[in-house]
Design a protein around this motif. Structure first.
Motif, PDB file in Angstrom:
ATOM      1  N   ALA A   1      -3.520   9.338   0.141  1.00  0.00           N
ATOM      2  CA  ALA A   1      -2.143   9.661   0.505  1.00  0.00           C
ATOM      3  C   ALA A   1      -1.788   8.840   1.737  1.00  0.00           C
ATOM      4  CB  ALA A   1      -2.001  11.150   0.801  1.00  0.00           C
ATOM      5  N   LEU A   2      -0.776   8.034   1.602  1.00  0.00           N
ATOM      6  CA  LEU A   2      -0.317   7.189   2.701  1.00  0.00           C
ATOM      7  C   LEU A   2       1.137   7.510   3.004  1.00  0.00           C
ATOM      8  CD1 LEU A   2      -1.728   3.782   1.422  1.00  0.00           C
ATOM      9  CD2 LEU A   2      -2.662   5.153   3.263  1.00  0.00           C
ATOM     10  N   PRO A   3       1.578   7.219   4.209  1.00  0.00           N
ATOM     11  CA  PRO A   3       2.996   7.414   4.502  1.00  0.00           C
ATOM     12  C   PRO A   3       3.854   6.545   3.597  1.00  0.00           C
ATOM     13  CG  PRO A   3       1.766   6.972   6.514  1.00  0.00           C
ATOM     14  CD  PRO A   3       0.824   6.751   5.365  1.00  0.00           C
ATOM     15  N   LYS A   4       5.058   7.026   3.324  1.00  0.00           N
ATOM     16  CA  LYS A   4       5.970   6.292   2.455  1.00  0.00           C
ATOM     17  C   LYS A   4       6.268   4.926   3.070  1.00  0.00           C
ATOM     18  CE  LYS A   4      10.097   7.184  -0.215  1.00  0.00           C
ATOM     19  NZ  LYS A   4      11.149   8.149  -0.477  1.00  0.00           N
ATOM     20  N   ASN A   5       6.297   3.896   2.211  1.00  0.00           N
ATOM     21  CA  ASN A   5       6.545   2.509   2.619  1.00  0.00           C
ATOM     22  C   ASN A   5       5.498   1.977   3.601  1.00  0.00           C
ATOM     23  OD1 ASN A   5       8.907   2.443   1.041  1.00  0.00           O
ATOM     24  ND2 ASN A   5      10.065   3.385   2.708  1.00  0.00           N
ATOM     25  N   SER A   6       4.255   2.435   3.468  1.00  0.00           N
ATOM     26  CA  SER A   6       3.178   1.963   4.336  1.00  0.00           C
ATOM     27  C   SER A   6       2.845   0.514   4.001  1.00  0.00           C
ATOM     28  CB  SER A   6       1.939   2.833   4.139  1.00  0.00           C
ATOM     29  OG  SER A   6       0.841   2.268   4.817  1.00  0.00           O
ATOM     30  N   PRO A   7       2.577  -0.309   5.011  1.00  0.00           N
ATOM     31  CA  PRO A   7       2.207  -1.698   4.736  1.00  0.00           C
ATOM     32  C   PRO A   7       0.812  -1.834   4.126  1.00  0.00           C
ATOM     33  CG  PRO A   7       2.083  -1.261   7.087  1.00  0.00           C
ATOM     34  CD  PRO A   7       2.677  -0.030   6.448  1.00  0.00           C
ATOM     35  N   TYR A   8       0.035  -0.754   4.136  1.00  0.00           N
ATOM     36  CA  TYR A   8      -1.329  -0.796   3.635  1.00  0.00           C
ATOM     37  C   TYR A   8      -1.458  -0.386   2.168  1.00  0.00           C
ATOM     38  CZ  TYR A   8      -2.062  -0.835   8.645  1.00  0.00           C
ATOM     39  OH  TYR A   8      -1.998  -1.139   9.962  1.00  0.00           O
ATOM     40  N   THR A   9      -0.385   0.089   1.558  1.00  0.00           N
ATOM     41  CA  THR A   9      -0.445   0.605   0.189  1.00  0.00           C
ATOM     42  C   THR A   9      -0.968  -0.450  -0.789  1.00  0.00           C
ATOM     43  OG1 THR A   9       1.406   2.077   0.655  1.00  0.00           O
ATOM     44  CG2 THR A   9       0.891   1.660  -1.660  1.00  0.00           C
ATOM     45  N   GLN A  10      -0.408  -1.642  -0.739  1.00  0.00           N
ATOM     46  CA  GLN A  10      -0.808  -2.693  -1.678  1.00  0.00           C
ATOM     47  C   GLN A  10      -2.267  -3.097  -1.479  1.00  0.00           C
ATOM     48  OE1 GLN A  10       0.839  -3.856  -4.243  1.00  0.00           O
ATOM     49  NE2 GLN A  10      -0.756  -5.299  -4.792  1.00  0.00           N
ATOM     50  N   SER A  11      -2.703  -3.296  -0.244  1.00  0.00           N
ATOM     51  CA  SER A  11      -4.078  -3.759  -0.012  1.00  0.00           C
ATOM     52  C   SER A  11      -5.097  -2.676  -0.367  1.00  0.00           C
ATOM     53  CB  SER A  11      -4.262  -4.215   1.437  1.00  0.00           C
ATOM     54  OG  SER A  11      -3.985  -3.150   2.327  1.00  0.00           O
ATOM     55  N   ILE A  12      -4.784  -1.404  -0.114  1.00  0.00           N
ATOM     56  CA  ILE A  12      -5.707  -0.328  -0.473  1.00  0.00           C
ATOM     57  C   ILE A  12      -5.771  -0.174  -1.995  1.00  0.00           C
ATOM     58  CG2 ILE A  12      -6.030   2.183  -0.401  1.00  0.00           C
ATOM     59  CD1 ILE A  12      -5.202   2.095   2.528  1.00  0.00           C
ATOM     60  N   SER A  13      -4.636  -0.257  -2.672  1.00  0.00           N
ATOM     61  CA  SER A  13      -4.624  -0.181  -4.135  1.00  0.00           C
ATOM     62  C   SER A  13      -5.441  -1.316  -4.745  1.00  0.00           C
ATOM     63  CB  SER A  13      -3.196  -0.242  -4.664  1.00  0.00           C
ATOM     64  OG  SER A  13      -2.469   0.872  -4.237  1.00  0.00           O
ATOM     65  N   GLN A  14      -5.264  -2.514  -4.224  1.00  0.00           N
ATOM     66  CA  GLN A  14      -6.009  -3.672  -4.720  1.00  0.00           C
ATOM     67  C   GLN A  14      -7.511  -3.497  -4.462  1.00  0.00           C
ATOM     68  OE1 GLN A  14      -4.614  -6.149  -6.427  1.00  0.00           O
ATOM     69  NE2 GLN A  14      -6.587  -7.107  -6.766  1.00  0.00           N
ATOM     70  N   GLY A  15      -7.862  -3.012  -3.275  1.00  0.00           N
ATOM     71  CA  GLY A  15      -9.281  -2.808  -2.942  1.00  0.00           C
ATOM     72  C   GLY A  15      -9.936  -1.775  -3.840  1.00  0.00           C
ATOM     73  N   LEU A  16      -9.239  -0.657  -4.094  1.00  0.00           N
ATOM     74  CA  LEU A  16      -9.793   0.373  -4.980  1.00  0.00           C
ATOM     75  C   LEU A  16      -9.960  -0.144  -6.401  1.00  0.00           C
ATOM     76  CD1 LEU A  16      -7.900   3.571  -3.799  1.00  0.00           C
ATOM     77  CD2 LEU A  16     -10.319   3.072  -3.572  1.00  0.00           C
ATOM     78  N   LEU A  17      -8.985  -0.911  -6.878  1.00  0.00           N
ATOM     79  CA  LEU A  17      -9.081  -1.490  -8.218  1.00  0.00           C
ATOM     80  C   LEU A  17     -10.279  -2.429  -8.325  1.00  0.00           C
ATOM     81  CD1 LEU A  17      -7.844  -1.741 -11.009  1.00  0.00           C
ATOM     82  CD2 LEU A  17      -6.418  -3.583 -10.133  1.00  0.00           C
ATOM     83  N   GLU A  18     -10.500  -3.253  -7.300  1.00  0.00           N
ATOM     84  CA  GLU A  18     -11.637  -4.169  -7.313  1.00  0.00           C
ATOM     85  C   GLU A  18     -12.957  -3.404  -7.273  1.00  0.00           C
ATOM     86  OE1 GLU A  18     -11.023  -6.952  -4.148  1.00  0.00           O
ATOM     87  OE2 GLU A  18      -9.292  -7.869  -5.142  1.00  0.00           O
TER      88      GLU A  18
END
Length: 141
Positions: free
Chosen positions: A47-64
């Motif tokens: 759970a991240l704050p809305k419009n967090s700059p880290y959302t994309q990088s964390i999603s990509q890291g978890l997928l990898e």
């Protein structure tokens, strides 16, 4: 989950594996098994704050991590299954396979030959069509 019941349970894989392990520890036998492996075996969420700059990088890291199998490895490390209940075939039940030879690959070579022939035929048809269009345009001028 009770042994001998005719019910099928659908739940998150980790919870089902926990129940299989608990039943094995309790009874000493494997009474349950997983019918099929899923294509995504683990769901991880943050759970991240809305419009967090880290959302994309964390999603990509978890997928990898999921793609390379590290999350599954960690899951099997923290939730070890008894080897009798892992659903993998026993090493003694190996079926004998024939060695790879040209006779075994005849079908594959036939499919490649048909595909190559069709692609050459289409190429020649397109080439003839383009030459005829070019000649018609020269005659028309």
């Amino acid at each position: 989950m009770t042994p001998g019941s005719r019910n099928v349970f659908f739940d998150v894989k980790s919870f089902v594996l926990d129940e299989i392990r608990k039943d094995y520890i309790k009874t000493g036998k494997c009474n349950f098994q997983i019918a099929k492996e899923s294509f995504l075996s683990t769901t991880a969420s943050f759970a991240l704050p809305k419009n967090s700059p880290y959302t994309q990088s964390i999603s990509q890291g978890l997928l990898e991590l999921m793609q390379i199998g590290l999350i599954d490895h960690w899951d099997s490390w923290f939730r070890p299954m008894p080897p009798q209940c892992d659903g993998k075939p026993k090493s003694g039940n190996k079926t004998k396979t024939s060695p790879l030879s040209l006779k075994n690959l005849t079908g594959a070579f036939l499919v490649l030959l048909v595909g190559l022939s069709l692609s050459i035929l289409v190429f020649l048809i397109e080439k003839i069509d383009s030459v005829s269009k070019c000649r018609r345009s020269r005659i028309g001028n």
